[in-house]
Write a protein that holds these residues in place. Structure first.
Motif, PDB file in Angstrom:
ATOM      1  N   UNK A 236      43.256  49.895  27.969  1.00  0.00           N
ATOM      2  CA  UNK A 236      41.967  50.387  29.083  1.00  0.00           C
ATOM      3  C   UNK A 236      41.040  50.273  27.230  1.00  0.00           C
ATOM      4  N   UNK A 237      39.998  49.698  27.624  1.00  0.00           N
ATOM      5  CA  UNK A 237      39.551  49.842  26.315  1.00  0.00           C
ATOM      6  C   UNK A 237      38.590  51.094  26.693  1.00  0.00           C
ATOM      7  N   UNK A 238      38.099  52.062  25.634  1.00  0.00           N
ATOM      8  CA  UNK A 238      37.499  53.031  25.600  1.00  0.00           C
ATOM      9  C   UNK A 238      36.986  53.169  25.488  1.00  0.00           C
TER      10      UNK A 238
ATOM     11  N   UNK B 118      42.381  31.797  26.532  1.00  0.00           N
ATOM     12  CA  UNK B 118      41.084  31.675  27.600  1.00  0.00           C
ATOM     13  C   UNK B 118      40.154  32.866  27.529  1.00  0.00           C
ATOM     14  N   UNK B 119      39.125  32.412  27.364  1.00  0.00           N
ATOM     15  CA  UNK B 119      37.945  33.620  27.695  1.00  0.00           C
ATOM     16  C   UNK B 119      38.213  35.206  27.031  1.00  0.00           C
ATOM     17  N   UNK B 120      38.464  34.395  25.221  1.00  0.00           N
ATOM     18  CA  UNK B 120      39.324  35.100  24.041  1.00  0.00           C
ATOM     19  C   UNK B 120      37.425  36.082  23.630  1.00  0.00           C
ATOM     20  N   UNK B 121      37.767  37.111  23.343  1.00  0.00           N
ATOM     21  CA  UNK B 121      36.753  38.335  22.525  1.00  0.00           C
ATOM     22  C   UNK B 121      37.186  37.883  20.942  1.00  0.00           C
ATOM     23  N   UNK B 122      38.328  38.032  20.734  1.00  0.00           N
ATOM     24  CA  UNK B 122      38.477  38.435  19.119  1.00  0.00           C
ATOM     25  C   UNK B 122      39.710  37.481  18.665  1.00  0.00           C
ATOM     26  N   UNK B 130      48.758  33.238  16.413  1.00  0.00           N
ATOM     27  CA  UNK B 130      46.994  33.456  16.710  1.00  0.00           C
ATOM     28  C   UNK B 130      47.304  34.431  17.430  1.00  0.00           C
ATOM     29  N   UNK B 131      45.682  35.550  16.926  1.00  0.00           N
ATOM     30  CA  UNK B 131      46.455  36.631  17.658  1.00  0.00           C
ATOM     31  C   UNK B 131      45.260  36.709  18.787  1.00  0.00           C
ATOM     32  N   UNK B 132      44.899  37.003  19.869  1.00  0.00           N
ATOM     33  CA  UNK B 132      43.301  37.251  20.297  1.00  0.00           C
ATOM     34  C   UNK B 132      43.531  37.780  21.689  1.00  0.00           C
ATOM     35  N   UNK B 133      41.925  38.686  21.914  1.00  0.00           N
ATOM     36  CA  UNK B 133      42.182  39.835  22.599  1.00  0.00           C
ATOM     37  C   UNK B 133      41.735  38.727  23.915  1.00  0.00           C
ATOM     38  N   UNK B 134      41.343  39.204  25.410  1.00  0.00           N
ATOM     39  CA  UNK B 134      40.952  39.387  25.829  1.00  0.00           C
ATOM     40  C   UNK B 134      40.262  40.036  27.604  1.00  0.00           C
ATOM     41  N   UNK B 135      39.915  40.756  27.813  1.00  0.00           N
ATOM     42  CA  UNK B 135      39.581  40.580  28.775  1.00  0.00           C
ATOM     43  C   UNK B 135      40.717  40.409  29.957  1.00  0.00           C
ATOM     44  N   UNK B 137      41.785  41.931  34.218  1.00  0.00           N
ATOM     45  CA  UNK B 137      41.010  42.498  35.385  1.00  0.00           C
ATOM     46  C   UNK B 137      40.259  42.913  35.436  1.00  0.00           C
ATOM     47  N   UNK B 138      39.010  41.688  35.465  1.00  0.00           N
ATOM     48  CA  UNK B 138      37.959  41.963  35.799  1.00  0.00           C
ATOM     49  C   UNK B 138      36.872  42.131  34.778  1.00  0.00           C
ATOM     50  N   UNK B 139      37.601  42.915  33.475  1.00  0.00           N
ATOM     51  CA  UNK B 139      36.941  43.427  32.316  1.00  0.00           C
ATOM     52  C   UNK B 139      37.932  44.673  32.202  1.00  0.00           C
ATOM     53  N   UNK B 140      38.571  45.092  33.879  1.00  0.00           N
ATOM     54  CA  UNK B 140      38.940  46.854  33.516  1.00  0.00           C
ATOM     55  C   UNK B 140      39.745  46.963  32.362  1.00  0.00           C
ATOM     56  N   UNK B 141      40.533  45.581  31.934  1.00  0.00           N
ATOM     57  CA  UNK B 141      41.591  45.874  30.488  1.00  0.00           C
ATOM     58  C   UNK B 141      41.217  44.752  29.574  1.00  0.00           C
TER      59      UNK B 141
END
Ligand SMILES: Cc1cc2nc3c(=O)[nH]c(=O)nc-3n(C[C@H](O)[C@H](O)[C@H](O)COP(=O)(O)OP(=O)(O)OC[C@H]3O[C@@H](n4cnc5c(N)ncnc54)[C@H](O)[C@@H]3O)c2cc1C
Lengths: 268, 327
Positions: A236-238, B118-122, B130-135, B137-141
């Motif tokens: 969970x992002x801070x 899909x829908x990665x931000x980093x 390839x390491x990706x970060x994606x929001x 749970x609707x952006x909760x995590x």
């Protein structure tokens, strides 16, 4: 031969759960809701069920058969039966320990195997994405596995002759496209509210038992379902924003003070 | 196998903004892999687009020109990209999270038998993955995922990356790629396009956005929001609840399944701030919230907040703005 429709549906954590009540199970890399918050059928999947039911309404009930299909390790039966109480005919559950934590690619493989086992299917309807992992991948992978033409993110689905005419949602409007059956279509909330289960529907669904399948019934081996996308970490992002609350003796004054403060901050 | 390939979509009068963002996202990956940053342009006529891709960072541009590539038909673009990828054999393929990209990207990956983020931000390359970060749970995590099989395929969220400053005289090698597109193999036929004529500033481009939520209670209050937007030279947006209720068309929806905006100033009136809504404004620095509930989640991300009834706060706010701006 009636038109056979398969709707895929997933049981998900209720997206209306307040963020403050959510917790991460770090070992399983999964979000967990408090025990008193039951899961729901993914909202977009309910839209897909609604799309199927509208086709059934248009063509007449005897001419359409709707089977809902879900893959998972375990189900809350009263939840996953909701499409039946809305008016779907059958529910097939691929329920197997090996279905825990599958990635999109492998979930689609399982769905494809289950659909192939059903015999010829005219139309597959899926929600545009699941509100837990928000991947929007399973339907597209499923279309590839089944070799079906596919239209993604639509708001209207009509069966005409041996084709399906759909309206695709685009940022600046819509696009009407036609596809010969069989086809796979993903449905978005722009289709409109899914119908509420009727009392009769609820009664009927309590009598109906889901058809349960194991991976082995589908000729699949859990060991072959390794993810293509490896989940390393879930967190969970801070958020560290601090809100400056604008004061005032009454709401009107707060409004005026807000304008002055934004001016001061050179934002207007 | 070589190159980080950007599927560069065409916009109005040039490359689409997402194409430039993807080039910015792809550059560090190309550097880490020690491979070139490559753009692939599929269009009816590419013309100056290749040079533009060069200006924004592409070292090599492949161009597929075909009459069927005029519109954003996913099936034709998928066929073109698939053929290009088989020739170029890139190590990674980046697409935008756009109506075209979200359809073409996953289908390409599945055809190649690889995964897609899909829908990665980093994004980064580390240890051959390839390491990706994606929001999620609707952006909760946030989820951090790894793709280990090449080509890595990812779709990137709009506005997650800032385009590089354009170079004046890019030295870019342009090569045309023949693609064979057969109308009989594409079963999805477009019958009609219904474009909603946008009036005023586009929501995605507006510097100021004034948005309303379910708490407004109906469509009428949006006239006040329109007026405020006009005063501030901005655009009006809405939460999904507003569009689901039919108060405004879906083109106004901001969020995870709506538009992503990049305004400098976002004024949210009677919007609770659900994570799925906030997903559309994650790069906005100055969020202003007017909400009667002091515990509404929107205040956790707002810079300025008013706890009050919009029916009283908003007219007074608009009057004062008018005075201050002497309009
Ligand atoms: C998969 C998925 C995708 C989604 N995608 C999106 C998306 O793209 N965009 C989006 O917006 N939502 C999206 N949602 C929906 C989202 O979860 C919320 O339901 C929605 O954003 C709520 O809209 P709202 O804030 O307008 O309404 P509510 O949450 O009902 O909030 C209304 C607010 O108005 C305030 N209010 C009421 N009366 C007054 C008054 N008189 N004065 C001041 N304040 C008042 C209340 O305090 C409340 O905070 C999605 C949901 C899911 C599950």
């Amino acid at each position: 031969m009636p038109l056979t429709i398969v709707v895929t549906a997933k049981q998900v954590l209720d997206p209306e759960t307040p963020a403050s009540a959510l917790q991460i199970d770090t070992a399983r890399k999964r979000m967990v809701a408090p025990p008193n918050v039951p899961p729901v059928v993914n909202g977009f999947d309910e839209n897909a069920v609604e799309a199927a039911l509208r086709i059934k309404d248009a063509l007449g009930a005897p001419n359409v058969k709707i089977t809902v299909l879900s893959v998972g390790k375990s189900f809350a039966l009263d939840v996953i039966k909701k499409p039946l109480s809305m008016g779907a005919d059958d529910l097939v559950l691929v329920q197997d320990d090996g279905c825990d934590g599958l990635d999109a690619f492998q979930t689609a493989r399982v769905l494809a195997a289950a659909i192939k086992q059903m015999g010829p299917v005219d139309l597959v309807l899926c929600g545009r994405q699941a509100s837990d992992w928000d991947q929007a991948q399973v339907p597209l992978a499923l279309a590839e596995f089944l070799g079906l033409p596919c239209v993604h993110i639509t708001k209207k689905v009509e069966v005409k002759d041996k084709t399906v005419v759909v309206e695709r949602v685009l940022p600046d409007g819509t696009e009407v496209v036609q596809v010969p059956l069989p086809a796979l279509i993903t449905v978005s909330n722009e289709l409109g509210q899914p119908r509420y289960p009727t009392l009769r529907g609820i009664m009927a669904s309590t009598r109906k038992q889901p058809i349960i399948r194991k991976l082995s019934d589908l000729g699949l081996n859990p060991a072959d379902l390794k993810p293509k996308v490896e989940l390393l970490d879930l967190y969970i992002p801070v958020r560290q924003k601090k809100c400056e609350f604008i004061s005032g003796d009454n709401d009107e004054e707060k409004g005026r003070n807000l304008a002055r403060r934004l001016r001061e901050a050179k934002l207007i | 196998m070589a190159g980080v390939l950007v599927f560069a979509e065409v916009g109005e009068g040039g490359l689409a903004p997402i194409a430039k963002e993807l080039l910015a996202a792809g550059r560090p990956l190309a550097q880490a892999l020690g491979e070139p940053l490559v753009a692939f342009i599929a269009a009816e006529k590419a013309g100056p687009l290749a040079q533009e891709a060069g200006a924004f960072g592409a070292q090599q541009v492949y161009v597929a020109e075909h009459a069927f590539l005029k519109d954003a038909h996913p099936d034709y673009h998928l066929l073109a990209l698939e053929q290009a990828v088989k020739r170029i054999t890139p190590s990674a393929v980046l697409l935008g999270k756009t109506p075209l990209g979200v359809t073409v990207g996953p289908r390409l990956a599945f055809r190649l038998g690889v995964g897609v983020a899909q829908d990665v931000v980093s994004l980064k390359v580390e240890g051959g993955a390839l390491i990706a970060e994606r929001p999620v749970y609707g952006g909760n995590a946030m989820a951090r995922v790894a793709l280990r099989q090449k080509p890595f395929v990812a779709t990137v969220r709009p506005k997650a990356f800032e385009p590089l400053a354009p170079q004046a005289n890019p030295s870019v090698a342009v090569q045309s790629i023949p693609v064979s597109l057969d109308a009989s193999s594409v079963k999805v036929k477009v019958l009609e396009r219904k474009k909603v004529e946008a009036t005023g500033i586009r929501l995605e481009d507006a510097r100021v956005v004034v948005a309303g939520g379910r708490g407004l209670g109906g469509p009428e209050p949006f006239q006040q929001l329109e007026e405020l937007a006009r005063l501030l030279g901005g655009a009006v947006g809405a939460s999904r609840a507003v569009c689901d209720a039919g108060w405004l068309p879906y083109q106004y929806q901001i969020g995870l399944t709506g538009k992503t905006i990049t305004a400098d100033l976002y004024i949210a009136v009677a919007i609770s701030g659900a994570s799925q809504h906030m997903a559309g404004i994650s790069t906005v620095k100055n969020i202003v919230a007017i909400n009667k509930d002091g515990d509404a989640p929107i205040f956790q991300e707002a810079r300025f907040g008013v706890v009050g009834d919009w029916k009283k706060v908003l007219p007074a706010f608009i009057d004062e703005v008018r005075k201050l701006l002497q309009r």
